[in-house]
Each structure stands twice: as C-alpha cells, then as structure tokens.
Write a protein that holds these residues in place. Structure first.
Motif, PDB file in Angstrom:
ATOM      1  N   UNK A   1      -4.258  -9.687 -13.398  1.00  0.00           N
ATOM      2  CA  UNK A   1      -4.088  -9.245 -12.023  1.00  0.00           C
ATOM      3  C   UNK A   1      -5.283  -8.042 -11.739  1.00  0.00           C
ATOM      4  N   UNK A   2      -5.829  -8.328 -10.644  1.00  0.00           N
ATOM      5  CA  UNK A   2      -6.869  -7.315 -10.361  1.00  0.00           C
ATOM      6  C   UNK A   2      -6.844  -6.996  -8.721  1.00  0.00           C
ATOM      7  N   UNK A   3      -7.102  -5.772  -8.577  1.00  0.00           N
ATOM      8  CA  UNK A   3      -6.738  -5.209  -7.087  1.00  0.00           C
ATOM      9  C   UNK A   3      -7.864  -4.301  -6.977  1.00  0.00           C
ATOM     10  N   UNK A   4      -8.071  -4.255  -5.379  1.00  0.00           N
ATOM     11  CA  UNK A   4      -8.834  -3.153  -5.019  1.00  0.00           C
ATOM     12  C   UNK A   4      -8.253  -2.189  -3.923  1.00  0.00           C
ATOM     13  N   UNK A   5      -8.462  -0.930  -3.915  1.00  0.00           N
ATOM     14  CA  UNK A   5      -7.983  -0.251  -3.016  1.00  0.00           C
ATOM     15  C   UNK A   5      -8.707   1.022  -2.360  1.00  0.00           C
ATOM     16  N   UNK A   6      -8.239   1.587  -1.366  1.00  0.00           N
ATOM     17  CA  UNK A   6      -9.311   2.459  -0.729  1.00  0.00           C
ATOM     18  C   UNK A   6      -9.190   3.821  -1.465  1.00  0.00           C
ATOM     19  N   UNK A   7      -8.169   4.225  -2.043  1.00  0.00           N
ATOM     20  CA  UNK A   7      -8.030   5.293  -2.566  1.00  0.00           C
ATOM     21  C   UNK A   7      -7.508   5.436  -3.921  1.00  0.00           C
ATOM     22  N   UNK A   8      -7.930   6.425  -4.740  1.00  0.00           N
ATOM     23  CA  UNK A   8      -7.561   6.550  -6.138  1.00  0.00           C
ATOM     24  C   UNK A   8      -5.839   6.520  -6.418  1.00  0.00           C
ATOM     25  N   UNK A   9      -5.227   7.201  -5.341  1.00  0.00           N
ATOM     26  CA  UNK A   9      -3.831   7.400  -5.539  1.00  0.00           C
ATOM     27  C   UNK A   9      -3.102   5.965  -5.341  1.00  0.00           C
ATOM     28  N   UNK A  10      -3.628   5.347  -4.329  1.00  0.00           N
ATOM     29  CA  UNK A  10      -3.114   3.905  -4.200  1.00  0.00           C
ATOM     30  C   UNK A  10      -3.450   2.974  -5.423  1.00  0.00           C
ATOM     31  N   UNK A  11      -4.456   3.154  -6.094  1.00  0.00           N
ATOM     32  CA  UNK A  11      -4.820   2.356  -7.495  1.00  0.00           C
ATOM     33  C   UNK A  11      -3.927   2.612  -8.436  1.00  0.00           C
ATOM     34  N   UNK A  12      -3.817   4.143  -8.403  1.00  0.00           N
ATOM     35  CA  UNK A  12      -2.769   4.627  -9.295  1.00  0.00           C
ATOM     36  C   UNK A  12      -1.360   4.140  -9.446  1.00  0.00           C
ATOM     37  N   UNK A  13      -1.025   4.105  -8.072  1.00  0.00           N
ATOM     38  CA  UNK A  13       0.457   3.653  -7.685  1.00  0.00           C
ATOM     39  C   UNK A  13       0.390   2.205  -8.159  1.00  0.00           C
ATOM     40  N   UNK A  14      -0.466   1.335  -7.943  1.00  0.00           N
ATOM     41  CA  UNK A  14      -0.466  -0.135  -8.269  1.00  0.00           C
ATOM     42  C   UNK A  14      -0.560  -0.238 -10.042  1.00  0.00           C
ATOM     43  N   UNK A  15      -1.157   0.606 -10.366  1.00  0.00           N
ATOM     44  CA  UNK A  15      -1.309   0.371 -11.956  1.00  0.00           C
ATOM     45  C   UNK A  15       0.180   0.889 -12.557  1.00  0.00           C
ATOM     46  N   UNK A  16       0.842   1.716 -12.038  1.00  0.00           N
ATOM     47  CA  UNK A  16       2.169   1.872 -12.547  1.00  0.00           C
ATOM     48  C   UNK A  16       3.039   1.034 -12.080  1.00  0.00           C
TER      49      UNK A  16
ATOM     50  N   UNK B   1     -17.074   6.816   7.345  1.00  0.00           N
ATOM     51  CA  UNK B   1     -18.026   7.127   5.963  1.00  0.00           C
ATOM     52  C   UNK B   1     -17.846   5.858   5.203  1.00  0.00           C
ATOM     53  N   UNK B   2     -18.818   5.648   4.367  1.00  0.00           N
ATOM     54  CA  UNK B   2     -18.955   4.562   3.556  1.00  0.00           C
ATOM     55  C   UNK B   2     -18.519   5.136   2.203  1.00  0.00           C
ATOM     56  N   UNK B   3     -17.466   4.257   1.624  1.00  0.00           N
ATOM     57  CA  UNK B   3     -16.805   4.909   0.299  1.00  0.00           C
ATOM     58  C   UNK B   3     -16.933   3.640  -0.633  1.00  0.00           C
ATOM     59  N   UNK B   4     -16.693   4.078  -2.138  1.00  0.00           N
ATOM     60  CA  UNK B   4     -16.700   3.114  -3.142  1.00  0.00           C
ATOM     61  C   UNK B   4     -15.165   2.920  -3.191  1.00  0.00           C
ATOM     62  N   UNK B   5     -14.768   1.683  -3.507  1.00  0.00           N
ATOM     63  CA  UNK B   5     -13.448   1.247  -3.793  1.00  0.00           C
ATOM     64  C   UNK B   5     -12.930   1.691  -5.161  1.00  0.00           C
ATOM     65  N   UNK B   6     -11.548   1.513  -5.313  1.00  0.00           N
ATOM     66  CA  UNK B   6     -10.919   1.925  -6.629  1.00  0.00           C
ATOM     67  C   UNK B   6     -10.318   0.344  -6.945  1.00  0.00           C
ATOM     68  N   UNK B   7     -10.103   0.378  -8.254  1.00  0.00           N
ATOM     69  CA  UNK B   7      -9.713  -1.095  -8.889  1.00  0.00           C
ATOM     70  C   UNK B   7      -8.341  -0.767  -9.719  1.00  0.00           C
ATOM     71  N   UNK B   8      -7.734  -1.989  -9.971  1.00  0.00           N
ATOM     72  CA  UNK B   8      -6.730  -2.061 -11.134  1.00  0.00           C
ATOM     73  C   UNK B   8      -6.943  -3.467 -11.756  1.00  0.00           C
ATOM     74  N   UNK B   9      -6.500  -3.463 -13.128  1.00  0.00           N
ATOM     75  CA  UNK B   9      -6.381  -4.629 -13.789  1.00  0.00           C
ATOM     76  C   UNK B   9      -5.433  -4.433 -14.663  1.00  0.00           C
ATOM     77  N   UNK B  10      -4.770  -5.534 -14.801  1.00  0.00           N
ATOM     78  CA  UNK B  10      -3.602  -5.771 -15.876  1.00  0.00           C
ATOM     79  C   UNK B  10      -3.110  -7.056 -16.135  1.00  0.00           C
ATOM     80  N   UNK B  11      -2.526  -6.927 -17.370  1.00  0.00           N
ATOM     81  CA  UNK B  11      -2.447  -8.355 -18.009  1.00  0.00           C
ATOM     82  C   UNK B  11      -1.458  -8.525 -19.132  1.00  0.00           C
ATOM     83  N   UNK B  12      -0.650  -9.686 -19.089  1.00  0.00           N
ATOM     84  CA  UNK B  12       0.311 -10.048 -20.039  1.00  0.00           C
ATOM     85  C   UNK B  12      -0.153 -11.298 -20.715  1.00  0.00           C
TER      86      UNK B  12
END
Length: 484
Positions: A165-180, A255-266
RNA sequence: CGGGGUGUGGCGCAGUUGGUAGCGCGCGGCGUUUGGGACGCUGAGGUCGGAGGUUCGAGUCCUCUCACCCCGACCA
C-alpha cells in the motif's frame, strides 16, 4: 501404534528437525513445489487457494479504510530507484537487473521492483497539485523480487507475492495516523483470520525500512525454535520521498509544501507462519477462516449396494453444506478411508465428516476435528450445517488460543544479560528486557547472541528499569529474539 | 562469500576387488478389498548431473566442471 510408525515414514517429526519438517510438510501437503530456479517456488493450487482466501479477506479490509487498488509496472529505471539514497542503499545488494531487451543493450538498466516506492512516488508527483488532491490511498497486489542469499519456502523466496500500500498525505500527523491504522488492520487480520497472535510495535532505527521515518511491525512467534517472524510492516516515510520525488502541493494558505507518504505490506510469508505456528507431526492445521477446504467428506463402504447409499448420503450432506462452507467430497475409489484420513490430516483440513453404513443406519455423520484428533462425535444429518458452523468457529478460536499459549509460555522477562544469552542459545523464545536506546547495545547483543530487537512494543510498562546490556537508564522495554 | 554434504527410473535409496544396473514407494491394467496409510497377479519406466581421461571394459578409478541441499555472514 502402527499408525504412528507410518507417519514417521511419511513426515519427519517436528522435534527431530523442525526446519526439515517445515520443508517436507509444504512439499507433501502440496502447498508448493520446487522450481528450476534456485530460491523460487511453484505455488500449487492448494497453496494458491489458501493465498486467494487470505487475499480476498485482507483486500476487503484494506478497501474498507478507503484504499483503492491499482497496478504499477514491474520495471523501475535505475535512476528512479537511486533517487532516495537510504532506500537504494538498503536494497542495492538484492536488486535484480534487466540490462537487455531482446538483442539490444538498454540505455538505462531496469530494476525488477524490490518494492515500488520509487515508481509510485513519481506518479504521485504528477497527480498531486493541490491539498484537494490529498490524500491518495493506493494498494497493489503483485510480486516483487529480492535476490536473497538464503531462501526458504514462503519465508524468503527470490520472488514473493504480497500487497503493498502507498499513500500520500498533506501532513505528517495524517501519515502517522495512516501508518498506525494499517498496522492495526494487519494485526486484526493476522490474529482473527490466521489465528496467529502478534506483538505490535515499532522497529528500532537500525531495523527500520530503508528510507523510512518510522517502521511499525507485527511480530509473531513460530513453533519449533520459537524464532520471531516479522509478519507485516507499515512505514511512515515522512517527507523523505516527497522531497526527492518532488511531490508538492499548494496548501490552503497558498504555500507550496512537500507531501508525506506511507507504505505498508503483507506478503505470502504469512503462509509460512501459519504452517509453523499451527502445524504438528501429522501435518498442517489450517485456520478454518482461510482453509481452502473447510470440511472434507470421506465415504466408507464395502459392497456396491452400500456404496450407492453412501454416495447418495454424501451428495445430500455436501449439498446442505456447500452454501455456507467450503466442502469437498473425496470420492476417489482407489484410496482407502484410512489413507484419506491421513491425507487430509496432512493437508490440514479443519473438519472431516465420515459417512458409512453405520451412519446411514442412524441418519447421522461422524465428525472429526483436525485440532483434537481422536475425538469422534456423531451428528444427526439434519443438524449438520449448524454443527459444522459451530465447530469451525470453535477450531478457529482454539488454534488462536493454542498459539497465544505458546507465545506466552516462551516469553520471559529477562533482567540479566547472561540469561538472555542462555535463552537465545537454547531457542527458548522471546525475551522482554529494558534497553537504553543506544545502537551500540543493540549491535553488541546481535553480535554476541544473534538476537535482534524485534520491536519496541506499543504496550510499555509504567516503570522503566535499567538497560539489560549497559545498565544505563532504560528508555523502552523491548523484545529480543532470533528471527527468520 | 566461507564450512560441510549430495547428484543412479517420478520420489527415497542400494550397487562388493572395475565385468554390461537393482530394491522399496509411486505409476498403468485385472481381480479381491475399504470405519486410521489394504493385498495378489501383471506391466511400463534409467545413455547412473555434464565433459574429458585411464582401461579390452567405468555407476565404480583420475581430472575438470555444473547443479542442488544443509550450516554460517546477510535478509519481508
């Protein structure tokens, strides 16, 4: 007993050589077969049906969190793979390369994906312009290739099946939430479908995924040597990949910002986990929820007249069951019932129903559970659907409970480094101990005992004790163990 | 990449001082069997991992080579 002697002929006992038992049971239960290329395996129909059941259920669960499936190419240009420095460093030794197409030398070598961050992130960069485009939640089912030095069936093959799985998010918090969130999806899937208890937690800096900010993991304990198996991982990639692949977006504030990612696998190594956690000297024991065949019906007869009646009853019972369970009637007439019993035990089918003249006379079937062999019960045919449902649920639960007991029995709180050494050498299982957080202590234990920190469990005690290795104030209580 | 091992019918193995390849299981046919791996009869199936050498003659001896397995270092 004569029967026991015969099993020994067929399958080596776990206690004699667990690793060999593992290889043999996979071969003999027809989950997989060898292939001409070292380190690769053919997954046979029975093994693949198991994977398909796992896949269907995990896919459902992943989609329930809002993720969509997609598919990305097998080949990754060398320059793409090399963009994230830590990432390529981590994977470089095990990447397979394509350097020719037909008879032409390629201008740029293509990596056969070892994982797909470096081909998916550039696509994310094209698709993301505004905060309104986020999040993007993508999953793909595919195989990846890692040129491993020492393969083991399902656990570590050169090519393996998985979902990533691969996701992109606007914030680090959101990426963290998705990873968890995804780690929790895995935990629940592995525990409730595969009946394997796991310890969820975080990987240490030295054990985390190449290029990740943080890696979360679920760790399971295998049978035999009680080694650990990393059963799934979920990574918060921070903005590392966002920066190198230039995934940027205009935020609400202009403002232009860098996005945050997650990835996860089984991966399909979890098949190997089921084999090792639940199996016994008779073979596999598959959890009902993913077993390709949940109920096998074995007819028993002597005379032709009996055969006709028995097969009629088998068909009747099969028809009653087929709407709610995966049922198979074993009508082979070149094998005796005894042979079939052993064969289906080996293949780990949770429930066997025997139907013979005695049963027909009483309008019943004989029900035998794979997990408590030797206990037969008779069930009136009218009740067979309910009884089977009930027993399947009970078997699922019992397998999980047995695995949980194994995990508990072979986990110890260790406060003395010598004790840790002893336990690791003796294949005693998991060791809970305090750790100061230094990479030096971690490396020392690995060098001296071969045990690694499997994870820093989410569940931490209130009071922390000194580091097992150096005696400095402990920062975490961690799990030390040898791993596959 | 280090250490150890193995290559002989589909699988597991035997093969003596070098003399023209055998056993068990499995497989096909027929018959008897069938509640925890049934039995009889019969049949099919191998240029002994590969190349070269020694010899009248090589599964066997010599040289080289390839593949695979196990144990380490490394890894989802």
């Amino acid at each position: 007993m004569t029967t026991e002697r015969k099993y020994v002929e067929e399958l080596i006992e776990q206690e004699d050589d667990f690793d060999r038992w593992y290889v043999e049971v996979i071969q003999k239960a027809e989950l997989a077969d060898e292939s001409p290329v070292r380190g690769t395996r053919v997954i046979r129909p029975y093994g693949f049906a198991l994977w398909e059941n796992m896949q269907a259920e995990l896919d459902r669960r992943i989609k329930a969190t809002g993720v969509q499936n997609a598919y990305f190419p097998l080949f990754i240009p060398k320059s793409y793979l090399e963009r994230e420095a830590q990432h390529i460093q981590g994977f470089a030794p095990e990447v397979a390369w394509v350097t020719r197409g037909g008879d032409k030398e390629l201008e740029e070598p293509l990596a056969v994906r070892p994982t797909s961050e470096s081909i998916i992130c550039p696509m994310f960069a094209r698709w993301v312009q505004s905060y309104r485009d986020l999040p993007i939640l993508i999953n793909q089912w595919c195989s990846v290739v890692r040129w491993e030095e020492r393969p083991r069936a399902f656990l570590r093959t050169l090519e393996f099946l998985w979902q990533e799985g691969h996701t992109v998010h606007a914030t680090l918090e959101e990426a963290e939430e998705r990873a968890r969130l995804m780690l929790e999806v895995y935990r629940d899937f592995v525990e409730s479908e595969l009946a394997i208890p796991v310890i969820p937690g975080q990987k240490t800096e030295s054990e985390k995924f190449a290029g990740a900010l943080r890696t979360y993991t679920i760790e399971a304990m295998m049978g035999g040597k009680h080694w650990a198996l990393q059963s799934a991982t979920s990574h918060n990639l921070g903005d590392h990949f966002g920066k190198v692949f230039e995934i940027t977006f205009l935020d609400r504030d202009g403002k232009r910002r860098f996005a945050f990612n997650t990835s996860w696998g089984l991966s399909h190594r979890t098949i190997g986990a089921m084999v090792m956690v639940h199996g016994d000297d008779r073979g596999l024991k598959l959890p009902p929820r993913v077993a390709p065949i949940q109920v096998v019906i074995v007819p028993i007869w002597r005379k032709d007249e009996e055969r006709r009646q028995v097969e009629e009853a088998v068909e009747r019972v099969r028809t009653m069951l087929r709407r709610t369970v995966r049922v198979h009637a074993d009508l082979r007439d070149d094998k005796t019932p005894g042979w079939k019993f052993n064969d289906w035990d080996l293949k780990g089918v949770p429930i066997r129903l025997e139907i013979g003249p005695r049963d027909i006379a009483n309008d019943q079937v004989t029900l035998v559970r794979r997990d408590v062999l030797g206990q037969r019960q008779t069930v009136p045919i009218v009740n067979v659907v309910d009884a089977v449902q009930q027993e399947l649920a009970s078997i699922q639960e019992r397998l999980f409970r047995a695995a949980r007991e194994m995990l508990d029995r072979h986990t110890e709180d260790v406060t003395d480094y010598e004790r840790l050494k002893e336990r690791v050498a003796a294949h005693a299982g998991f060791n809970r101990a305090f750790w100061c957080g230094s990479a030096d202590c971690e490396a020392r234990v690995k060098a001296e005992t071969k045990a690694t920190i499997r994870c820093i469990p989410f569940e931490q005690p209130v009071e922390l004790e000194p580091c097992l290795v150096c005696g400095a104030p402990g920062r975490y209580r961690v799990i030390w163990a040898r791993a596959y």
